[in-house]
Every structure is written in structure tokens, then in C-alpha cells.
Design an enzyme around this catalytic site. Structure first.
Site, mmCIF file in Angstrom:
data_model
loop_
_atom_site.group_PDB
_atom_site.id
_atom_site.type_symbol
_atom_site.label_atom_id
_atom_site.label_comp_id
_atom_site.label_asym_id
_atom_site.label_seq_id
_atom_site.Cartn_x
_atom_site.Cartn_y
_atom_site.Cartn_z
ATOM 1 N N HIS A 124 0.813 -1.229 0.000
ATOM 2 C CA HIS A 124 0.000 0.000 0.000
ATOM 3 C C HIS A 124 0.842 1.273 0.000
ATOM 4 O O HIS A 124 0.554 2.205 -0.761
ATOM 5 C CB HIS A 124 -0.951 -0.002 1.199
ATOM 6 N N HIS A 179 5.456 -13.882 7.280
ATOM 7 C CA HIS A 179 6.101 -12.720 7.884
ATOM 8 C C HIS A 179 5.214 -12.069 8.933
ATOM 9 O O HIS A 179 5.594 -11.924 10.082
ATOM 10 C CB HIS A 179 6.526 -11.699 6.826
ATOM 11 N N GLU A 209 5.934 -11.594 12.860
ATOM 12 C CA GLU A 209 5.596 -10.288 13.436
ATOM 13 C C GLU A 209 4.104 -10.035 13.626
ATOM 14 O O GLU A 209 3.713 -8.929 13.996
ATOM 15 C CB GLU A 209 6.175 -9.171 12.537
ATOM 16 N N HIS A 241 14.862 -14.556 7.534
ATOM 17 C CA HIS A 241 13.869 -15.116 8.464
ATOM 18 C C HIS A 241 13.848 -16.644 8.401
ATOM 19 O O HIS A 241 13.796 -17.306 9.441
ATOM 20 C CB HIS A 241 12.468 -14.580 8.145
HETATM 21 CO CO CO Z 1 11.228 -9.084 8.341
#
Ligand code: CO
Length: 294
Positions: A124, A179, A209, A241
Site C-alpha cells: 500500500h 512474515h 511479526e 527469516h
Molecule cells: Co522481516
């Protein structure tokens, strides 16, 4: 007066026509405004992990097969990754820089494809918002991230099922590491879990997260008396990650936490964009964005 006026009008008309003819010849002579030039801009979060680059190489190749002959440019939305790579001498453009360059090169029609997983902050703020600013300079259409529509969700569930290693037994769980984000777009992860719960038993999605968390996943594993867990990244690349937070040797990695709780584990280090079943979904979105250009 009338007679004179009547005689003058055609002459004025001739002059106007003549001027128009000359101006259009001059216009065509410069040739820029008349010829459409179509291009593609692929936009990823980015990765600083050299081994993870295979995901983007694969996507680029597949785009070339689907829309052959169309120039393709790349941009990364992560400024942190871009700065890190720039220090190593690898320069990647942001979306505004990439679009400026394309417009400067004379592209009049640009299909911008998000290679993100969900429509979150990267999509966005770093893509869509920037594109809106450039729309007075070129015709720009945008292809949605991996998960946008209910059809995408069904295609993604199929892709997940198709990429689970054949060695996994039905009693063993699969934990996907997504993620996750503070952005409202995070809702796609619990949304995906709902589709998985109907179509893929013992397949869980957790996020680094956002929601669902690893604790949410652990509760599901415990309730179902699972003994073995397959870990797979649910990100386009198997980058930092996947290699550290998911499968790394530190005590707080998912694999270490699961092992400490007594689960047998197996980790797969492949990003979603390395598989055709996933890249097809992104490229379907690109193709429809490309077809919207006219
Ligand atoms: Co990250």
C-alpha cells in the site's frame, strides 16, 4: 460583406487545416507521443541473502515466458535491504526511482506487479501510493500480491499442498512461517489458516511479526498430539527469516523451540517464489494487469 465573408471562410479553413497537417507531421517526426511503449516493473520486498536470489531469478524467467519480448525492470520496496546491498556494490531501485527511469526511457504503459505475499504496508505505502503519484505521466496498472481474492486463497492452498515434501506422513504437522505485520493486511494469515483448516489437516501458518503467532501454532500442535513437524517458509524468498528465525541454531529459532518441546523436526529452505505453483499465481495477476493497459 457577406460575399467577402463567404470567400474568406474557406481560405481560413484551408490555413487551419494546413497548420494542423504541419503540426501533426512535426509531432510524428518527434515520434514520442504517438508510439506506445509497454513495460513491466516487478516489485519485491528484496533480499540481502545471495542464496535467496534464486526466487527472483525464477520469477523473472517465468515472466519472460508468459509475456515474451516485453522489457522487465525490478524494484525493491525495502530501503534497509537496498542500502545494505548498495554498500556491497549492488544497486537496486526503489519504486519511485524505477518508475522515473522507465518514464524517462519513454515507457507509456507500465504493468507494475507486486511480488509481496499480502497487501500490507509494503504494497500500500511503497507501491500503490507511489504509482498513484506517477499516473499523470504514464498509464500504469497494478497486479495484486500473492493473496488478494478468494480465488487466490484457494490457489495458494493448492500450492501449499503441492509443495509439502512427499515424505511427510499424514500424522505429521506442517508449520509455515509467514512474515506478518501490524498493518490491517495481516488478516490474510488467519484467513489462510481458515482455508487450510478445511483443506489441509495439520497444516498451520504462523508469523514472525503478526497473528497467528508461534504460540498459536504450538497450541494447535499440542491439541492434536503431533510428534513431528515440518517447517517451511511462507515467504517469496528463503532469506534471513527462514535461515535464522525459522531454521537457525539460536535458542529462539522456531526449530530450536520445537525441538526443546520434544518435537521431531525437519526444515525446508525454499521460498514460495522458487516453485512454479506459486509463481503462476503472481504471474496471472501480472497478466491481467498487463491486459488492462490499453
Ligand atoms: Co522481516
Amino acid at each position: 460583406m457577406r460575399f467577402v465573408h463567404g470567400r474568406r471562410t474557406p481560405r481560413t479553413l484551408c490555413l487551419v487545416l494546413l497548420l494542423l497537417l504541419f503540426s501533426s507531421v512535426a509531432y510524428a517526426g518527434h515520434g514520442e507521443a504517438s508510439a506506445a511503449k509497454k513495460g513491466i516493473l516487478l516489485v519485491a520486498f528484496g533480499t540481502s541473502e545471495p542464496a535467496a536470489q534464486v526466487s527472483f531469478t525464477h520469477l523473472g524467467e517465468e515472466v519472460g515466458k508468459r509475456l515474451p519480448g516485453t522489457p522487465v525492470r525490478w524494484a525493491y520496496t525495502s530501503n534497509i535491504i537496498r542500502r545494505k546491498l548498495a554498500k556491497q556494490g549492488q544497486v537496486y531501485d526503489s519504486v519511485p526511482i524505477a518508475l522515473s527511469k522507465m518514464i524517462d526511457e519513454g515507457f507509456t504503459h507500465i504493468a507494475v506487479q507486486s511480488l509481496h505475499t499480502i497487501p500490507g504496508e509494503e504494497f500500500h505505502e511503497k507501491l500503490l501510493r507511489v504509482v498513484k503519484g506517477f499516473r499523470s505521466m504514464a498509464q500504469i496498472s497494478v497486479g495484486a500480491p500473492l493473496m488478494a481474492t478468494p480465488q487466490d486463497m484457494e490457489a495458494v492452498v493448492k500450492a501449499i499442498k503441492a509443495t509439502i515434501p512427499a515424505d511427510r506422513k499424514a500424522s505429521e504437522a506442517v508449520v509455515l512461517m509467514g512474515h506478518g505485520t501490524h498493518h490491517p493486511g495481516n488478516i490474510y494469515y488467519p484467513g489462510l489458516q481458515w482455508y487450510l483448516s478445511k483443506a489441509a489437516p495439520l497444516v498451520y501458518v504462523g508469523t514472525v511479526e503478526g497473528t497467528p503467532s508461534l504460540d498459536d501454532v504450538l497450541a494447535g500442535l499440542k491439541a492434536n498430539k503431533v510428534k513431528k513437524v515440518w517447517l517451511m517458509p511462507f515467504m517469496s524468498v528463503a532469506g534471513d527469516h527462514a535461515r535464522n528465525d525459522m531454521a537457525g541454531p539460536e535458542d529462539d529459532s522456531w526449530i530450536s523451540i520445537l525441538t526443546a518441546k520434544g518435537y521431531k523436526t525437519e526444515a525446508v529452505l525454499k521460498g514460495t517464489a522458487e516453485y512454479d505453483v506459486y509463481s503462476t499465481i503472481w504471474i496471472d495477476h501480472l497478466q491481467s494487469a498487463f491486459e488492462r493497459l490499453n
